[in-house]
Design an enzyme around this catalytic site. Structure first.
Site, PDB file in Angstrom:
ATOM      1  N   ARG A 187     -27.228  14.855  -7.188  1.00 17.93           N
ATOM      2  CA  ARG A 187     -25.884  14.302  -7.239  1.00 17.93           C
ATOM      3  C   ARG A 187     -26.029  12.805  -7.491  1.00 17.93           C
ATOM      4  O   ARG A 187     -27.015  12.189  -7.095  1.00 17.93           O
ATOM      5  CB  ARG A 187     -25.145  14.538  -5.922  1.00 17.93           C
ATOM      6  CG  ARG A 187     -24.990  16.013  -5.550  1.00 17.93           C
ATOM      7  CD  ARG A 187     -24.335  16.143  -4.178  1.00 17.93           C
ATOM      8  NE  ARG A 187     -24.111  17.544  -3.821  1.00 17.93           N
ATOM      9  CZ  ARG A 187     -24.962  18.282  -3.109  1.00 17.93           C
ATOM     10  NH1 ARG A 187     -26.114  17.751  -2.685  1.00 17.93           N
ATOM     11  NH2 ARG A 187     -24.690  19.547  -2.827  1.00 17.93           N
ATOM     12  N   LYS A 203     -25.659  16.529   1.098  1.00 16.18           N
ATOM     13  CA  LYS A 203     -24.430  16.702   1.874  1.00 16.18           C
ATOM     14  C   LYS A 203     -24.738  17.239   3.266  1.00 16.18           C
ATOM     15  O   LYS A 203     -25.616  18.079   3.435  1.00 16.18           O
ATOM     16  CB  LYS A 203     -23.484  17.662   1.150  1.00 16.18           C
ATOM     17  CG  LYS A 203     -22.798  17.053  -0.071  1.00 16.18           C
ATOM     18  CD  LYS A 203     -21.770  18.016  -0.626  1.00 16.18           C
ATOM     19  CE  LYS A 203     -20.983  17.403  -1.774  1.00 16.18           C
ATOM     20  NZ  LYS A 203     -19.965  18.329  -2.304  1.00 16.18           N
ATOM     21  N   HIS A 242     -22.017  14.119 -13.626  1.00 17.87           N
ATOM     22  CA  HIS A 242     -22.184  15.366 -12.873  1.00 17.87           C
ATOM     23  C   HIS A 242     -22.493  16.537 -13.795  1.00 17.87           C
ATOM     24  O   HIS A 242     -23.116  17.520 -13.372  1.00 17.87           O
ATOM     25  CB  HIS A 242     -20.927  15.658 -12.052  1.00 17.87           C
ATOM     26  CG  HIS A 242     -21.159  16.611 -10.920  1.00 17.87           C
ATOM     27  ND1 HIS A 242     -21.984  16.312  -9.845  1.00 17.87           N
ATOM     28  CD2 HIS A 242     -20.699  17.866 -10.692  1.00 17.87           C
ATOM     29  CE1 HIS A 242     -22.008  17.341  -9.018  1.00 17.87           C
ATOM     30  NE2 HIS A 242     -21.244  18.296  -9.506  1.00 17.87           N
ATOM     31  N   ARG A 256     -26.108  17.382 -13.853  1.00 23.39           N
ATOM     32  CA  ARG A 256     -26.541  18.263 -12.756  1.00 23.39           C
ATOM     33  C   ARG A 256     -26.222  19.714 -13.099  1.00 23.39           C
ATOM     34  O   ARG A 256     -27.034  20.613 -12.860  1.00 23.39           O
ATOM     35  CB  ARG A 256     -25.850  17.825 -11.465  1.00 23.39           C
ATOM     36  CG  ARG A 256     -26.116  18.693 -10.240  1.00 23.39           C
ATOM     37  CD  ARG A 256     -25.540  17.990  -9.016  1.00 23.39           C
ATOM     38  NE  ARG A 256     -25.132  18.916  -7.980  1.00 23.39           N
ATOM     39  CZ  ARG A 256     -25.897  19.334  -6.988  1.00 23.39           C
ATOM     40  NH1 ARG A 256     -27.160  18.937  -6.923  1.00 23.39           N
ATOM     41  NH2 ARG A 256     -25.424  20.158  -6.070  1.00 23.39           N
ATOM     42  N   HIS A 274     -27.193  23.588  -2.427  1.00 25.96           N
ATOM     43  CA  HIS A 274     -25.962  24.313  -2.107  1.00 25.96           C
ATOM     44  C   HIS A 274     -26.125  25.039  -0.778  1.00 25.96           C
ATOM     45  O   HIS A 274     -27.136  25.706  -0.552  1.00 25.96           O
ATOM     46  CB  HIS A 274     -25.639  25.341  -3.196  1.00 25.96           C
ATOM     47  CG  HIS A 274     -25.103  24.729  -4.452  1.00 25.96           C
ATOM     48  ND1 HIS A 274     -25.090  25.397  -5.662  1.00 25.96           N
ATOM     49  CD2 HIS A 274     -24.551  23.511  -4.694  1.00 25.96           C
ATOM     50  CE1 HIS A 274     -24.559  24.610  -6.579  1.00 25.96           C
ATOM     51  NE2 HIS A 274     -24.223  23.469  -6.023  1.00 25.96           N
ATOM     52  N   TYR A 323     -22.938  29.533 -11.983  1.00 25.18           N
ATOM     53  CA  TYR A 323     -23.735  29.252 -13.176  1.00 25.18           C
ATOM     54  C   TYR A 323     -24.093  30.520 -13.943  1.00 25.18           C
ATOM     55  O   TYR A 323     -24.407  30.452 -15.127  1.00 25.18           O
ATOM     56  CB  TYR A 323     -25.007  28.479 -12.797  1.00 25.18           C
ATOM     57  CG  TYR A 323     -24.682  27.096 -12.302  1.00 25.18           C
ATOM     58  CD1 TYR A 323     -24.295  26.094 -13.183  1.00 25.18           C
ATOM     59  CD2 TYR A 323     -24.720  26.796 -10.944  1.00 25.18           C
ATOM     60  CE1 TYR A 323     -23.961  24.828 -12.731  1.00 25.18           C
ATOM     61  CE2 TYR A 323     -24.394  25.537 -10.482  1.00 25.18           C
ATOM     62  CZ  TYR A 323     -24.017  24.559 -11.382  1.00 25.18           C
ATOM     63  OH  TYR A 323     -23.682  23.315 -10.933  1.00 25.18           O
TER      64      TYR A 323
END
Length: 315
Positions: A168, A193, A261, A264, A287, A296
């Site tokens: 990110r 995150k 982004h 990514r 994730h 994806y």
């Protein structure tokens, strides 16, 4: 004594103090990202502003306890009239529900009905990755638009980390000055995150891009200092890279979907297209849920059908 928050937000003192306590608990106990905290603060502020107009006076804990689902629906309708989309509305409602649940747990209100309201259904949109050729052109040092060589090298290094490691932009810009200083390192640990850490492999191209930037950067890049610097030596901000990406889009003739982004997204899509498995890609991206990564597969299937339509003799 009155606190600043009592004057800054449209709420009575009891509600302002309870909201401030909630925000602090999000940071210390749930360890949410800075971006999420900023969004929750802004969304609940907008909610309280709406309630002030809706009720005719700044709300207190008593008014919050009397909230009905209809009040939340009115808030969402008001935000929708202001142009907010489904994703923004969903995030805004998530912040409000989090605040209501906190107040309930503290025994300050009983808003079970309102806090249980579901977010608006969001249309599923597929990520828009770049082609492999376009991604390589974007991260190329020769293709950067900056006039100063060290800034061009810096931009190339940041973009290479996004595409080559799937970082990110906040993760790339959060790297310390001593990151990637060992050219023989095969991987590095990234804190993403929710303060979750993951191991990210390092390609030779990533080492090369960062080394070129280090050699040209006029500022101290030692441990404890940010790796990526602005023109005056301060920490580099994401808006600068986003602005550079706009220039690249114009210069290279890329679509508006070609954002930092999107690199990514391209990292994940190109790995999947070359046989990477979802679990591994989930770990590389950081994730929390596999369902987030599974989007994806839709991108890859879509591309496969496009190639089929263009090349199959019976298509």
């Amino acid at each position: 004594m009155a606190t600043n928050s009592e004057f800054l937000i449209p709420a009575r003192a009891d509600l302002a103090a309870a909201r401030e306590e909630w925000l602090k608990s999000l940071k210390t106990m749930r360890r949410l990202s800075d971006n999420t905290l900023i969004a929750y603060e802004r969304d609940t502020r907008q909610f309280l502003q709406f309630l002030t107009g809706h009720l005719g006076e700044p709300p207190s804990l008593k008014e919050i306890g009397n909230l009905r689902i209809a009040d939340l629906r009115s808030f969402l309708a008001n935000r929708r009239n202001d142009g907010a989309g489904a994703r923004t509305l969903g995030r805004g409602l998530a912040g409000v529900r989090s605040l209501l649940r906190h107040l309930e747990k503290r025994g300050l209100v009983n808003a079970a009905g309102a806090s249980a309201m579901r977010a608006p259904r969001q249309p599923k949109s597929l990520p828009k990755p770049l082609t492999a050729d376009d991604a390589r052109r974007v991260v190329s040092a020769d293709g950067q638009m900056a006039e100063e060589p060290w800034i061009a090298a810096r931009n190339a290094a940041v973009l290479t980390l996004l595409y080559g490691c799937g970082l990110r932009i906040s993760e790339a810009l959060g790297l310390s000055g001593d990151a990637l200083s060992d050219p023989s390192a095969r991987s590095m640990t990234i804190t993403g995150k929710g303060s979750k850490t993951r191991l990210v492999p390092l390609l030779p191209a990533v080492h090369k891009a960062v080394a070129q930037y280090r050699a040209l950067c006029p500022f101290d890049l030692s441990a404890g200092q940010p790796l990526f610097r602005g023109a005056k030596g301060g920490p580099l901000h994401a808006a600068i890279i986003q602005r550079e990406m706009q220039k690249l889009r114009a210069g290279l003739g890329l679509p508006d979907s070609a954002t930092p982004h999107a690199l990514r997204h391209s990292f994940a899509t190109h790995l999947l297209g070359r046989g990477g498995d979802l679990r591994t890609i989930q770990e590389l991206l950081g994730h929390a849920s596999l369902s987030t990564t599974q989007v994806y597969t839709g991108v890859d299937t879509q591309r496969l059908l496009e190639v089929y339509d263009k090349t199959h003799p019976r298509a």
